[in-house]
Design a protein around this motif. Sequence first.
Motif, PDB file in Angstrom:
ATOM      1  N   ASP A 106       9.402  -0.707  -5.778  1.00  0.00           N
ATOM      2  CA  ASP A 106       8.271   0.179  -6.081  1.00  0.00           C
ATOM      3  C   ASP A 106       8.594   0.901  -7.381  1.00  0.00           C
ATOM      4  OD1 ASP A 106       6.418   2.336  -6.201  1.00  0.00           O
ATOM      5  OD2 ASP A 106       6.207   2.319  -4.023  1.00  0.00           O
ATOM      6  N   ASN A 139       0.012  13.551  -4.874  1.00  0.00           N
ATOM      7  CA  ASN A 139       0.363  12.241  -4.321  1.00  0.00           C
ATOM      8  C   ASN A 139       1.871  11.981  -4.270  1.00  0.00           C
ATOM      9  OD1 ASN A 139      -1.483  10.553  -3.119  1.00  0.00           O
ATOM     10  ND2 ASN A 139      -2.247   9.685  -5.021  1.00  0.00           N
ATOM     11  N   TRP A 191       9.920   3.029   0.952  1.00  0.00           N
ATOM     12  CA  TRP A 191       8.522   2.883   1.326  1.00  0.00           C
ATOM     13  C   TRP A 191       8.353   3.171   2.819  1.00  0.00           C
ATOM     14  CZ3 TRP A 191       6.017  -0.234   4.870  1.00  0.00           C
ATOM     15  CH2 TRP A 191       4.608  -0.190   4.820  1.00  0.00           C
ATOM     16  N   GLY A 241       0.818  -1.192   0.000  1.00  0.00           N
ATOM     17  CA  GLY A 241       0.000   0.000   0.000  1.00  0.00           C
ATOM     18  C   GLY A 241       0.859   1.252   0.000  1.00  0.00           C
ATOM     19  N   PRO A 242       0.838   2.035  -1.100  1.00  0.00           N
ATOM     20  CA  PRO A 242      -0.013   1.779  -2.260  1.00  0.00           C
ATOM     21  C   PRO A 242       0.349   0.481  -2.971  1.00  0.00           C
ATOM     22  CG  PRO A 242       1.584   3.490  -2.757  1.00  0.00           C
ATOM     23  CD  PRO A 242       1.720   3.206  -1.303  1.00  0.00           C
ATOM     24  N   LYS A 243      -0.508   0.078  -3.904  1.00  0.00           N
ATOM     25  CA  LYS A 243      -0.385  -1.255  -4.503  1.00  0.00           C
ATOM     26  C   LYS A 243       0.926  -1.451  -5.249  1.00  0.00           C
ATOM     27  CE  LYS A 243      -2.812   0.102  -8.757  1.00  0.00           C
ATOM     28  NZ  LYS A 243      -3.967  -0.163  -9.632  1.00  0.00           N
ATOM     29  N   GLU A 244       1.568  -0.353  -5.670  1.00  0.00           N
ATOM     30  CA  GLU A 244       2.827  -0.464  -6.400  1.00  0.00           C
ATOM     31  C   GLU A 244       4.013  -0.766  -5.487  1.00  0.00           C
ATOM     32  OE1 GLU A 244       0.040   2.299  -8.582  1.00  0.00           O
ATOM     33  OE2 GLU A 244       0.816   2.155  -6.536  1.00  0.00           O
ATOM     34  N   SER A 245       3.824  -0.627  -4.179  1.00  0.00           N
ATOM     35  CA  SER A 245       4.886  -0.940  -3.216  1.00  0.00           C
ATOM     36  C   SER A 245       4.816  -2.428  -2.899  1.00  0.00           C
ATOM     37  CB  SER A 245       4.718  -0.111  -1.945  1.00  0.00           C
ATOM     38  OG  SER A 245       4.821   1.267  -2.233  1.00  0.00           O
ATOM     39  N   ILE A 292       3.354   9.903  -0.918  1.00  0.00           N
ATOM     40  CA  ILE A 292       3.059   8.477  -0.823  1.00  0.00           C
ATOM     41  C   ILE A 292       3.756   7.707  -1.935  1.00  0.00           C
ATOM     42  CG2 ILE A 292       1.005   8.226  -2.255  1.00  0.00           C
ATOM     43  CD1 ILE A 292       1.196   7.110   1.400  1.00  0.00           C
ATOM     44  N   ARG A 293       4.177   8.428  -2.983  1.00  0.00           N
ATOM     45  CA  ARG A 293       4.899   7.811  -4.103  1.00  0.00           C
ATOM     46  C   ARG A 293       6.399   8.076  -4.024  1.00  0.00           C
ATOM     47  NH1 ARG A 293       0.303   9.420  -8.645  1.00  0.00           N
ATOM     48  NH2 ARG A 293      -0.939   7.520  -8.408  1.00  0.00           N
ATOM     49  N   ALA A 322      -1.944   9.668   3.058  1.00  0.00           N
ATOM     50  CA  ALA A 322      -1.537  10.328   1.820  1.00  0.00           C
ATOM     51  C   ALA A 322      -1.766  11.836   1.846  1.00  0.00           C
ATOM     52  CB  ALA A 322      -2.281   9.724   0.634  1.00  0.00           C
ATOM     53  N   HIS A 354       1.075  11.463 -13.663  1.00  0.00           N
ATOM     54  CA  HIS A 354       1.497  11.183 -12.298  1.00  0.00           C
ATOM     55  C   HIS A 354       2.058  12.449 -11.646  1.00  0.00           C
ATOM     56  CE1 HIS A 354       1.483   6.915 -13.679  1.00  0.00           C
ATOM     57  NE2 HIS A 354       1.058   6.723 -12.438  1.00  0.00           N
TER      58      HIS A 354
END
Length: 622
Positions: free
Chosen positions: A221, A568, A472, A203-207, A571-572, A609, A281
């Motif tokens: 990530d 964002n 992350w 979370g987020p799903k890419e991590s 969180i990214r 976030a 993004h």
Amino acid sequence: MKHLIMTYFIMTKTRPRHSISRARLLAGLAVLPLCASLHASPPAARPVALEEDAKAIVLSNGLVRAELDRASGNLVRLWLGERQVLSNPSYLDWHTGGSQRLARPAVSIPADPRANGGAKAEVVFAQQGRGEIDVALHYVMLPGERALRMFAVFSHPADRREFRMAQARYVTRLSDKLFETVSVDAERFRELPPFDTPVEALGPKESLRFTAGPWQGGITDKYHYFTDAGGHFVHGWTGKDSKLGCWIVYGSTEDQNGGPTRQHNTAHWQRILLKILACSHYGAPNTVAPAGRVWEKVYGPWMLYLNEGDAPAALRADAERQAAAERAAWPAAWIEHPAFAGAAERGGVRGRLVVRDPQAPGASAAGAWVGLAEPSPDWQQQALNYQHWVRADAQGRFSIPAARAGGYTLYAFVGGVLGEFRRAGIVVTAGGASDLGELVWTPGRHGRQLWEIGTADRTAKEFRHGDDHRHWGLWLKYPREFPEDVVFTIGQSDWRRDWNYAQVTRAGTDGRHRGTTWRVLFDGDEAAAKAGGDAVLRLAFAGTHGAVLRVLVNGREAAVLRDFPGDNAMIRAGIHGQYSARDVRFPSGWLRAGRNEIALEQQEGGAPAKYIMYDYLRLEVP
């Protein structure tokens, strides 16, 4: 034709390790093995060849061979010598509410090496009359290059409904057996595990956290491999054992939406290699063409560049040399398309930017970004047309070459100076080179500077964790490192240690995330308190998301700031997203001669976030 079909069948099978001569005989395309060293003399350039049947088109030049699928426009296979480097077909996609791809495109060959003596091959896969836009993907092969070149043309005719594109990209997946080291820049040059290593989403799903094998516990990530568009021209993968490199290389960023600070993806785990055409993004703009508007844009060109060498560092150095050559040769002379402006349709702009700020006599335009873009909106939010950006030298001199003819606003910004310079009404003429002379930038001030926090550079890199942010869960460290939130005392605290890179939310014992309040303590002076008029708190934000900021001066509410950009970025794993700035005015009489406090209350909670990422703060008094 029969010969090509037999070749196509054999190339899909697993080959014996020592099968070069047999494959050569079957393919009949005169593919030569490459020298093991990048420093070996290159073979003589051979003409480009093209063979085709009902399903595929194969291009070759004696160094590389590319097989293109007629039904999809995909690059099905790509060989360097006898090694096929792809694990899956490479494809173009674009996102307009859902992922779109070429489907049953019309195929044309505007440059046929069978008719031009092998000087060039160009194959076009065009999809027209379906959806909001027409899309044409061009593949080009030239003699003597270990590369396949590409560009795409997106068109919006007047009779189509509104077009809104969040992202467009060309996706390549490389062989897991040949490549294991991702190479984005000097900092991100690392080995990653095989594509089938088990993972769990954090979370987020890419991590993703690896859950088995020697990489167990490690985190990857895709956002850790994003990069700013402005100065980036090459990224790829290398193999330690294969001694191969595969790279995305290009010579210009004029097609990029969002200007030089816009961040885009490059490469990431599972041997994915990307050329981003447009990307939303980190708060960057969608590409939007309203109904009735005629629009056409050339994205690219870029190349898939292949090389061989003894070490990953040598492979990267060679790819960087190729990228430098592409920049030096811009605009690409091999493109023949009415939407692409050749050298004769372009002009240049040069000048010298000078910063004059009596309160900061050391301020300089050295290394400033200087660019040409449309007058509005903010260049960070421009996507439809082209932007041209360069870095100024140590004396603030700049030269923007090969800009498309037309009218622009000239923009400039530089680290250490709050705000940006603008000069409207810049006209670029085809074949011309305008000298703008000395451009004097006097940054705006509202009074005497009492104090500052940070460096005005549109990032949070100078604050705590700002120089090592691609991890992350950094927001989870905040409650431990700042149990009482940030309390920063001017003249005593060190922003590298005592000012977190982001003002994040804090999870309570009930699990709910709530906003946080940061305090700036400083000594005022009697003159400022009695001067009359307004004091101004200058706030520059490197990024924001879902935030509401209440500003209090010695307990009095000075402002509630809303409607921040949403990017964002925190969180990214970023340290900047969409830059913005606000001035908060309040009566100077609210200040006092002794200790003063400004409270920055981020009021929004509910999720980790939501945050504010400061770039720079400054208090100015009458």
